[in-house]
Design a protein around this motif. Sequence first.
Motif, PDB file in Angstrom:
ATOM      1  N   LEU A 106       0.833  -1.203   0.000  1.00 30.26           N
ATOM      2  CA  LEU A 106       0.000   0.000   0.000  1.00 30.26           C
ATOM      3  C   LEU A 106       0.869   1.256   0.000  1.00 30.26           C
ATOM      4  CD1 LEU A 106      -2.913   1.164   0.217  1.00 30.26           C
ATOM      5  CD2 LEU A 106      -2.570   1.184   2.715  1.00 30.26           C
ATOM      6  N   LYS A 107       1.917   1.238   0.822  1.00 32.40           N
ATOM      7  CA  LYS A 107       2.814   2.388   0.912  1.00 32.40           C
ATOM      8  C   LYS A 107       4.252   1.904   1.057  1.00 32.40           C
ATOM      9  CE  LYS A 107      -0.390   5.668   3.120  1.00 32.40           C
ATOM     10  NZ  LYS A 107      -0.563   6.629   4.240  1.00 32.40           N
ATOM     11  N   GLY A 108       5.156   2.542   0.330  1.00 33.16           N
ATOM     12  CA  GLY A 108       6.567   2.294   0.532  1.00 33.16           C
ATOM     13  C   GLY A 108       7.185   1.333  -0.453  1.00 33.16           C
ATOM     14  N   ARG A 109       8.361   0.863  -0.095  1.00 31.34           N
ATOM     15  CA  ARG A 109       9.160  -0.051  -0.913  1.00 31.34           C
ATOM     16  C   ARG A 109       9.642  -1.172   0.001  1.00 31.34           C
ATOM     17  NH1 ARG A 109      14.669  -0.036  -3.424  1.00 31.34           N
ATOM     18  NH2 ARG A 109      14.394  -0.691  -5.605  1.00 31.34           N
ATOM     19  N   TRP A 110       9.389  -2.419  -0.390  1.00 32.46           N
ATOM     20  CA  TRP A 110       9.604  -3.543   0.513  1.00 32.46           C
ATOM     21  C   TRP A 110      10.442  -4.634  -0.130  1.00 32.46           C
ATOM     22  CZ3 TRP A 110       7.246  -3.957   5.479  1.00 32.46           C
ATOM     23  CH2 TRP A 110       6.432  -2.873   5.822  1.00 32.46           C
ATOM     24  N   ARG A 111      11.299  -5.239   0.675  1.00 30.75           N
ATOM     25  CA  ARG A 111      12.075  -6.404   0.248  1.00 30.75           C
ATOM     26  C   ARG A 111      11.509  -7.643   0.935  1.00 30.75           C
ATOM     27  NH1 ARG A 111      16.835  -9.585   1.632  1.00 30.75           N
ATOM     28  NH2 ARG A 111      16.858  -8.650   3.712  1.00 30.75           N
ATOM     29  N   PHE A 112      11.145  -8.639   0.150  1.00 34.64           N
ATOM     30  CA  PHE A 112      10.706  -9.932   0.668  1.00 34.64           C
ATOM     31  C   PHE A 112      11.823 -10.939   0.433  1.00 34.64           C
ATOM     32  CE2 PHE A 112       6.878  -7.586   0.043  1.00 34.64           C
ATOM     33  CZ  PHE A 112       5.975  -8.059   0.985  1.00 34.64           C
ATOM     34  N   PHE A 113      12.106 -11.746   1.430  1.00 33.37           N
ATOM     35  CA  PHE A 113      13.187 -12.719   1.322  1.00 33.37           C
ATOM     36  C   PHE A 113      12.710 -14.045   1.904  1.00 33.37           C
ATOM     37  CE2 PHE A 113      13.574  -9.920   4.958  1.00 33.37           C
ATOM     38  CZ  PHE A 113      13.716 -10.777   6.043  1.00 33.37           C
ATOM     39  N   GLY A 160       6.102   2.537   5.981  1.00 29.71           N
ATOM     40  CA  GLY A 160       5.444   1.776   4.929  1.00 29.71           C
ATOM     41  C   GLY A 160       4.352   0.878   5.457  1.00 29.71           C
ATOM     42  N   MET A 161       3.462   0.473   4.564  1.00 33.75           N
ATOM     43  CA  MET A 161       2.326  -0.376   4.940  1.00 33.75           C
ATOM     44  C   MET A 161       2.104  -1.423   3.859  1.00 33.75           C
ATOM     45  SD  MET A 161      -0.267  -0.811   7.195  1.00 33.75           S
ATOM     46  CE  MET A 161      -0.843   0.726   7.938  1.00 33.75           C
ATOM     47  N   ILE A 162       1.968  -2.682   4.272  1.00 32.85           N
ATOM     48  CA  ILE A 162       1.570  -3.742   3.358  1.00 32.85           C
ATOM     49  C   ILE A 162       0.295  -4.370   3.873  1.00 32.85           C
ATOM     50  CG2 ILE A 162       3.802  -4.286   2.326  1.00 32.85           C
ATOM     51  CD1 ILE A 162       4.228  -6.409   4.412  1.00 32.85           C
ATOM     52  N   MET A 163      -0.617  -4.680   2.947  1.00 32.06           N
ATOM     53  CA  MET A 163      -1.877  -5.319   3.268  1.00 32.06           C
ATOM     54  C   MET A 163      -1.742  -6.821   3.036  1.00 32.06           C
ATOM     55  SD  MET A 163      -3.564  -2.588   4.048  1.00 32.06           S
ATOM     56  CE  MET A 163      -5.259  -3.205   4.195  1.00 32.06           C
ATOM     57  N   VAL A 192     -14.568  -8.461  -0.490  1.00 28.70           N
ATOM     58  CA  VAL A 192     -13.825  -7.483   0.299  1.00 28.70           C
ATOM     59  C   VAL A 192     -13.083  -6.559  -0.651  1.00 28.70           C
ATOM     60  CG1 VAL A 192     -11.957  -7.133   1.948  1.00 28.70           C
ATOM     61  CG2 VAL A 192     -13.610  -8.971   2.329  1.00 28.70           C
ATOM     62  N   LEU A 193     -13.293  -5.269  -0.490  1.00 23.57           N
ATOM     63  CA  LEU A 193     -12.676  -4.251  -1.330  1.00 23.57           C
ATOM     64  C   LEU A 193     -11.521  -3.615  -0.571  1.00 23.57           C
ATOM     65  CD1 LEU A 193     -16.010  -2.569  -2.504  1.00 23.57           C
ATOM     66  CD2 LEU A 193     -14.706  -4.349  -3.706  1.00 23.57           C
ATOM     67  N   LEU A 194     -10.344  -3.603  -1.195  1.00 27.29           N
ATOM     68  CA  LEU A 194      -9.136  -3.041  -0.596  1.00 27.29           C
ATOM     69  C   LEU A 194      -8.633  -1.941  -1.526  1.00 27.29           C
ATOM     70  CD1 LEU A 194      -7.513  -6.496   0.203  1.00 27.29           C
ATOM     71  CD2 LEU A 194      -8.464  -4.947   1.898  1.00 27.29           C
ATOM     72  N   VAL A 195      -8.843  -0.702  -1.130  1.00 28.09           N
ATOM     73  CA  VAL A 195      -8.549   0.422  -2.026  1.00 28.09           C
ATOM     74  C   VAL A 195      -7.054   0.712  -2.043  1.00 28.09           C
ATOM     75  CG1 VAL A 195      -9.001   2.849  -2.540  1.00 28.09           C
ATOM     76  CG2 VAL A 195     -10.828   1.402  -1.597  1.00 28.09           C
ATOM     77  N   MET A 196      -6.515   0.777  -3.254  1.00 26.00           N
ATOM     78  CA  MET A 196      -5.103   1.096  -3.445  1.00 26.00           C
ATOM     79  C   MET A 196      -4.924   2.594  -3.731  1.00 26.00           C
ATOM     80  SD  MET A 196      -1.984   0.151  -3.604  1.00 26.00           S
ATOM     81  CE  MET A 196      -0.649   1.275  -3.966  1.00 26.00           C
ATOM     82  N   ARG A 197      -5.548   3.080  -4.800  1.00 20.44           N
ATOM     83  CA  ARG A 197      -5.401   4.485  -5.183  1.00 20.44           C
ATOM     84  C   ARG A 197      -6.760   5.091  -5.508  1.00 20.44           C
ATOM     85  NH1 ARG A 197      -0.001   4.663  -7.468  1.00 20.44           N
ATOM     86  NH2 ARG A 197       1.357   4.307  -5.658  1.00 20.44           N
ATOM     87  N   GLY A 198      -6.890   6.374  -5.292  1.00 22.01           N
ATOM     88  CA  GLY A 198      -8.105   7.086  -5.651  1.00 22.01           C
ATOM     89  C   GLY A 198      -9.223   6.906  -4.637  1.00 22.01           C
ATOM     90  N   HIS A 199     -10.364   7.536  -4.939  1.00 22.50           N
ATOM     91  CA  HIS A 199     -11.554   7.429  -4.104  1.00 22.50           C
ATOM     92  C   HIS A 199     -12.654   6.751  -4.917  1.00 22.50           C
ATOM     93  CE1 HIS A 199      -9.227  10.396  -1.907  1.00 22.50           C
ATOM     94  NE2 HIS A 199     -10.027  10.225  -0.873  1.00 22.50           N
TER      95      HIS A 199
END
Length: 321
Positions: free
Chosen positions: A87-94, A130-133, A260-267
């Motif tokens: 949702l927000k930021g830059r993430w590394r998954f390992f 940052g935030m991840i859903m 279930v609606l998960l809003v990424m961008r906009g309204h």
Amino acid sequence: MTPTEMETRIVRYGELKPCCTAFIDAHTPGSDQKENFTIIGGGVSESADQHVHITETPGYNIGAAGQPPNCRNSLHSHTTAEVFFVLKGRWRFFWGRWGTAGEVVLEEGDIFNIPTGIFRGFENIGTDYGMIMAILGGDDAGGGVTWAPQVIEDARDHGLVLGENGRLYDSKKGEHPQEGVAPMPLLTDEELKAFPETPVRDVVRDYVARYWDLMALAADEPAKVIGAEGLLRDRPGFDVEFLTRGSLSETPYTLEAHEVLLVMRGHWRLAWEGGETVLAPGDTCAVPPRLAHSLAPSMSGEASLYRVMNTADPAGSTWRG
């Protein structure tokens, strides 16, 4: 359904309540600034302090993780699906026994359907909070988390003990397992052989979808992201679709599934017989089955969201290429 009734099914981003002691690594340096959010269902939190926003589950759980820069979530494994989108930021998954088998970097809007049965972790490598859903398979999200042995050992050195009953005990607060409750045993070398070192090529090819690719695919209709016919072909007990401005008209539609609606961008304007509301980035809305409703962007500009719908597939069934 009245607007008041619908609001009980919406969790607004600005009203999310975090838990800072949700998991065993809550005191471990480098992981001690995490915030965990349980949005729909009990999730996999090990702490009684975790706030659950919506307790009723539609066959899967929705959660989130918020972390400042350079904060990481320690290596763990699930037996059911674990899907993240940024949702927000830059993430590394390992992933891997020591977190060295492979890694991938996700930008905002990217989605990762992490293979089951492997140790995985993640960290915020951006410059801001940052935030991840997260979407977790099953009503009980698999019943918990399996931690890599070194995570349990590090946590013990910093005052947190995980009991074999799945509960966390904080020695800094004077908490200790009650009589008859032993600490969670470490996985043996033989048991660890069941956790594969999955190659990077297989993971990136079969389990990662990029936001701007999905924006193009969803230009005229919803893009199937996870499901039997999805871009990431899988059947984890739910389907995931990606919607953008051209994906839907304002014509009302009805689904038999929980949506279930998960809003990424906009309204986005959500309307139904009895009311309407606007969903903003980071909001989560659980639309009940068989409710006629319409969904469309409420203003100009970029608009996107993920839609999750339950299926009859077992929560633990995942595809491997």
